[in-house]
Scaffold this motif. Structure first.
Motif, PDB file in Angstrom:
ATOM      1  N   MET A 200       9.658  38.769  49.180  1.00 31.37           N
ATOM      2  CA  MET A 200       8.468  38.171  49.806  1.00 31.37           C
ATOM      3  C   MET A 200       8.554  36.653  49.816  1.00 31.37           C
ATOM      4  SD  MET A 200       5.797  40.861  48.151  1.00 31.37           S
ATOM      5  CE  MET A 200       5.935  42.603  48.595  1.00 31.37           C
ATOM      6  N   LEU A 201       9.207  36.090  48.815  1.00 31.42           N
ATOM      7  CA  LEU A 201       9.447  34.643  48.855  1.00 31.42           C
ATOM      8  C   LEU A 201      10.388  34.301  50.011  1.00 31.42           C
ATOM      9  CD1 LEU A 201       9.874  33.830  45.047  1.00 31.42           C
ATOM     10  CD2 LEU A 201       7.848  33.483  46.495  1.00 31.42           C
ATOM     11  N   LEU A 202      11.334  35.184  50.291  1.00 30.10           N
ATOM     12  CA  LEU A 202      12.208  34.983  51.438  1.00 30.10           C
ATOM     13  C   LEU A 202      11.439  35.143  52.745  1.00 30.10           C
ATOM     14  CD1 LEU A 202      15.429  36.877  50.272  1.00 30.10           C
ATOM     15  CD2 LEU A 202      15.096  34.396  50.433  1.00 30.10           C
ATOM     16  N   MET A 203      10.492  36.061  52.777  1.00 32.78           N
ATOM     17  CA  MET A 203       9.665  36.236  53.973  1.00 32.78           C
ATOM     18  C   MET A 203       8.873  34.979  54.292  1.00 32.78           C
ATOM     19  SD  MET A 203       8.037  40.043  53.458  1.00 32.78           S
ATOM     20  CE  MET A 203       9.059  41.440  52.985  1.00 32.78           C
ATOM     21  N   ALA A 204       8.472  34.249  53.251  1.00 29.45           N
ATOM     22  CA  ALA A 204       7.680  33.036  53.453  1.00 29.45           C
ATOM     23  C   ALA A 204       8.431  31.997  54.269  1.00 29.45           C
ATOM     24  CB  ALA A 204       7.268  32.449  52.100  1.00 29.45           C
ATOM     25  N   ARG A 205       9.759  32.138  54.375  1.00 26.75           N
ATOM     26  CA  ARG A 205      10.578  31.197  55.138  1.00 26.75           C
ATOM     27  C   ARG A 205      10.553  31.480  56.635  1.00 26.75           C
ATOM     28  NH1 ARG A 205      15.495  32.812  54.012  1.00 26.75           N
ATOM     29  NH2 ARG A 205      16.514  30.933  54.796  1.00 26.75           N
ATOM     30  N   VAL A 206       9.986  32.627  57.032  1.00 21.28           N
ATOM     31  CA  VAL A 206       9.943  32.993  58.449  1.00 21.28           C
ATOM     32  C   VAL A 206       8.915  32.120  59.157  1.00 21.28           C
ATOM     33  CG1 VAL A 206       9.493  34.840  60.103  1.00 21.28           C
ATOM     34  CG2 VAL A 206      10.640  35.360  57.938  1.00 21.28           C
ATOM     35  N   GLU A 207       9.350  31.381  60.149  1.00 22.74           N
ATOM     36  CA  GLU A 207       8.478  30.490  60.904  1.00 22.74           C
ATOM     37  C   GLU A 207       8.968  30.409  62.335  1.00 22.74           C
ATOM     38  OE1 GLU A 207       8.783  26.786  58.874  1.00 22.74           O
ATOM     39  OE2 GLU A 207      10.873  26.450  59.461  1.00 22.74           O
ATOM     40  N   PRO A 208       8.164  29.861  63.238  1.00 24.52           N
ATOM     41  CA  PRO A 208       8.607  29.745  64.633  1.00 24.52           C
ATOM     42  C   PRO A 208       9.956  29.033  64.720  1.00 24.52           C
ATOM     43  CG  PRO A 208       6.280  29.231  64.472  1.00 24.52           C
ATOM     44  CD  PRO A 208       6.769  29.391  63.062  1.00 24.52           C
ATOM     45  N   GLY A 209      10.865  29.621  65.466  1.00 24.50           N
ATOM     46  CA  GLY A 209      12.206  29.064  65.590  1.00 24.50           C
ATOM     47  C   GLY A 209      13.214  29.700  64.656  1.00 24.50           C
ATOM     48  N   SER A 210      12.745  30.469  63.661  1.00 19.35           N
ATOM     49  CA  SER A 210      13.661  31.130  62.742  1.00 19.35           C
ATOM     50  C   SER A 210      14.440  32.220  63.472  1.00 19.35           C
ATOM     51  CB  SER A 210      12.896  31.773  61.583  1.00 19.35           C
ATOM     52  OG  SER A 210      12.196  30.807  60.834  1.00 19.35           O
ATOM     53  N   THR A 211      15.680  32.408  63.069  1.00 18.14           N
ATOM     54  CA  THR A 211      16.472  33.500  63.623  1.00 18.14           C
ATOM     55  C   THR A 211      16.374  34.718  62.717  1.00 18.14           C
ATOM     56  OG1 THR A 211      18.502  32.855  62.454  1.00 18.14           O
ATOM     57  CG2 THR A 211      18.088  31.834  64.613  1.00 18.14           C
ATOM     58  N   TYR A 212      16.619  35.870  63.290  1.00 21.87           N
ATOM     59  CA  TYR A 212      16.544  37.107  62.526  1.00 21.87           C
ATOM     60  C   TYR A 212      17.565  37.111  61.391  1.00 21.87           C
ATOM     61  CZ  TYR A 212      16.879  42.037  61.333  1.00 21.87           C
ATOM     62  OH  TYR A 212      16.914  43.225  60.645  1.00 21.87           O
ATOM     63  N   VAL A 213      18.787  36.710  61.690  1.00 24.35           N
ATOM     64  CA  VAL A 213      19.858  36.782  60.703  1.00 24.35           C
ATOM     65  C   VAL A 213      19.624  35.828  59.542  1.00 24.35           C
ATOM     66  CG1 VAL A 213      22.333  36.410  60.332  1.00 24.35           C
ATOM     67  CG2 VAL A 213      21.544  37.588  62.389  1.00 24.35           C
ATOM     68  N   SER A 214      19.031  34.689  59.795  1.00 28.15           N
ATOM     69  CA  SER A 214      18.898  33.679  58.742  1.00 28.15           C
ATOM     70  C   SER A 214      17.670  33.879  57.859  1.00 28.15           C
ATOM     71  CB  SER A 214      18.839  32.279  59.369  1.00 28.15           C
ATOM     72  OG  SER A 214      17.663  32.133  60.158  1.00 28.15           O
ATOM     73  N   THR A 215      16.654  34.569  58.361  1.00 27.53           N
ATOM     74  CA  THR A 215      15.418  34.681  57.578  1.00 27.53           C
ATOM     75  C   THR A 215      14.948  36.123  57.387  1.00 27.53           C
ATOM     76  OG1 THR A 215      14.121  34.305  59.597  1.00 27.53           O
ATOM     77  CG2 THR A 215      14.560  32.390  58.199  1.00 27.53           C
ATOM     78  N   VAL A 216      14.759  36.857  58.473  1.00 25.92           N
ATOM     79  CA  VAL A 216      14.188  38.201  58.359  1.00 25.92           C
ATOM     80  C   VAL A 216      15.166  39.171  57.702  1.00 25.92           C
ATOM     81  CG1 VAL A 216      13.112  40.116  59.603  1.00 25.92           C
ATOM     82  CG2 VAL A 216      12.791  37.766  60.409  1.00 25.92           C
ATOM     83  N   LEU A 217      16.419  39.157  58.136  1.00 24.70           N
ATOM     84  CA  LEU A 217      17.405  40.095  57.596  1.00 24.70           C
ATOM     85  C   LEU A 217      17.607  39.936  56.089  1.00 24.70           C
ATOM     86  CD1 LEU A 217      19.447  42.344  58.039  1.00 24.70           C
ATOM     87  CD2 LEU A 217      21.143  40.596  58.662  1.00 24.70           C
ATOM     88  N   PRO A 218      17.770  38.726  55.563  1.00 27.83           N
ATOM     89  CA  PRO A 218      17.910  38.605  54.099  1.00 27.83           C
ATOM     90  C   PRO A 218      16.720  39.175  53.337  1.00 27.83           C
ATOM     91  CG  PRO A 218      18.593  36.586  55.159  1.00 27.83           C
ATOM     92  CD  PRO A 218      17.957  37.421  56.226  1.00 27.83           C
ATOM     93  N   SER A 219      15.509  38.930  53.842  1.00 29.77           N
ATOM     94  CA  SER A 219      14.334  39.465  53.149  1.00 29.77           C
ATOM     95  C   SER A 219      14.302  40.988  53.224  1.00 29.77           C
ATOM     96  CB  SER A 219      13.054  38.871  53.740  1.00 29.77           C
ATOM     97  OG  SER A 219      12.885  39.243  55.095  1.00 29.77           O
ATOM     98  N   ALA A 220      14.752  41.547  54.340  1.00 31.38           N
ATOM     99  CA  ALA A 220      14.790  43.004  54.472  1.00 31.38           C
ATOM    100  C   ALA A 220      15.795  43.614  53.507  1.00 31.38           C
ATOM    101  CB  ALA A 220      15.128  43.391  55.911  1.00 31.38           C
ATOM    102  N   ILE A 221      16.943  42.998  53.373  1.00 29.67           N
ATOM    103  CA  ILE A 221      17.972  43.516  52.454  1.00 29.67           C
ATOM    104  C   ILE A 221      17.482  43.468  51.018  1.00 29.67           C
ATOM    105  CG2 ILE A 221      20.265  43.072  51.514  1.00 29.67           C
ATOM    106  CD1 ILE A 221      21.101  42.154  54.321  1.00 29.67           C
ATOM    107  N   VAL A 222      16.907  42.349  50.617  1.00 26.05           N
ATOM    108  CA  VAL A 222      16.414  42.216  49.244  1.00 26.05           C
ATOM    109  C   VAL A 222      15.265  43.196  48.997  1.00 26.05           C
ATOM    110  CG1 VAL A 222      15.346  40.651  47.584  1.00 26.05           C
ATOM    111  CG2 VAL A 222      17.164  39.826  49.083  1.00 26.05           C
TER     112      VAL A 222
END
Length: 333
Positions: A200-222
């Motif tokens: 969830m701390l990784l999810m907090a990094r998701v913002e406009p302009g974020s890419t899936y691979v750099s933000t959403v995918l890491p949070s999903a894996i963790v």
């Protein structure tokens, strides 16, 4: 569990491809399949001493308590907590809960036997369920909206973004369950929520302009790793804390708490983060993820303090994963 990750994907597909109304019907075929599988493959473990009639009074008062409370929590931030409708709903909710406890303490065959809550492990495991599943439900709900409103995802894309969670749980949950039978539930239930909180701390990094691979995918894996470590030991700890003839009731209580936790989180989290019609989701989203991570950490502390170490003596079917995990009635620590 897995249903948390599959649900957004199927819901997104129905919204984009068919109609959002079908979201409310999706449980019907799934329930039919579950009934058929349970009838065909699950051994009977009914309590012969239980009543043959449902506890209608308990069900009605609990529904009143939950319905009134949730309505007040949802409408309060919008119309004000001093509004007549909110006060009436909150009052009905409180009366419902009081009546529920009174009924369950007096009827001969209660829907929720209150003696099950005399076990420290049972109480602790259900508190862990409340805070971790609440954090998970609130985070996934807001993330799905955030991906669509702030990053331009379609409903299907938002739902599919967390398919890695499902894949990881399918691949790793059996191994995690076997490991828990060797070391007991306390360590997995302490470490797992911390990993979920990290996601969830990784999810907090998701913002406009974020890419899936750099933000959403890491949070999903963790998140997938954290749920693998947490879910099966959590169920095992709940069932190990009660007598054998109360296993069905214990499982039902724990599942109800998990669903209620997500419902309450969705109602409360926007209010706690200041999210309203006048506040940007972009600004409130990181705070919501930080609060969710904190709730998961609380779950880890509760698990460490309340869960006993145990070894397996029998198999049970996990309600989310559909796989076996082991439960021990004799506690060793």
């Amino acid at each position: 569990g897995v249903s948390t990750a599959i649900g957004p994907f199927l819901g997104g597909y129905l919204i984009d491809s068919v109609s959002w109304r079908l979201v409310f019907l999706i449980n019907l075929p799934l329930a039919a399949i579950a009934i058929w599988l349970a009838t065909a493959h699950v051994p009977e473990t009914k309590d012969e001493s239980a009543a043959h009639r449902p506890d209608a009074a308990g069900a009605a008062t609990l529904a009143m308590g939950v319905g009134g409370s949730v309505y007040a929590l949802i409408e309060g931030p919008t119309v004000g907590f001093t509004a007549t409708s909110v006060l009436v709903a909150a009052g009905l909710g409180l009366l419902g809960f009081i009546a529920f406890l009174t009924v369950e303490a007096r009827v001969p065959h209660p829907m929720v036997p209150l003696e099950t809550f005399k076990s420290r492990q049972f109480d602790g495991a259900n508190i862990v369920t409340l805070v971790v599943y609440g954090a998970l439900g609130g985070a996934m709900f807001l993330l799905s909206i955030h991906l669509q409103r702030s990053l331009g995802y379609s409903a299907l894309e938002a739902g599919a973004s967390f398919l890695p969670v499902t894949i990881l749980m399918m691949l790793l949950s059996p191994a995690a369950g076997r490991a828990a039978t060797r070391i007991g539930a306390r360590i997995p239930m302490t470490v797992g929520p911390l990993i979920v909180g990290a996601s969830m701390l990784l999810m907090a990094r998701v913002e406009p302009g974020s890419t899936y691979v750099s933000t959403v995918l890491p949070s999903a894996i963790v998140l997938g790793l954290g749920l693998c470590v947490t879910v099966a030991p959590l169920t095992a700890a709940v069932l190990a804390a009660v007598d054998e003839h109360h296993i069905g009731v214990a499982s039902g209580i724990n599942n109800a708490i998990a669903r209620l936790a997500a419902l309450l989180a969705i109602a409360v989290l926007p209010f706690l983060t200041g999210l309203s019609a006048h506040t940007s989701l972009i600004d409130a989203f990181p705070n919501a993820m930080h609060l969710s991570a904190g709730a998961s950490a609380v779950g880890a502390v509760v698990a460490f303090l309340t869960i006993d170490r145990s070894r397996s003596v029998r198999n049970v079917v996990h309600p989310d994963l559909g796989s076996s995990c082991h439960v021990e009635l004799e506690r060793t620590g």
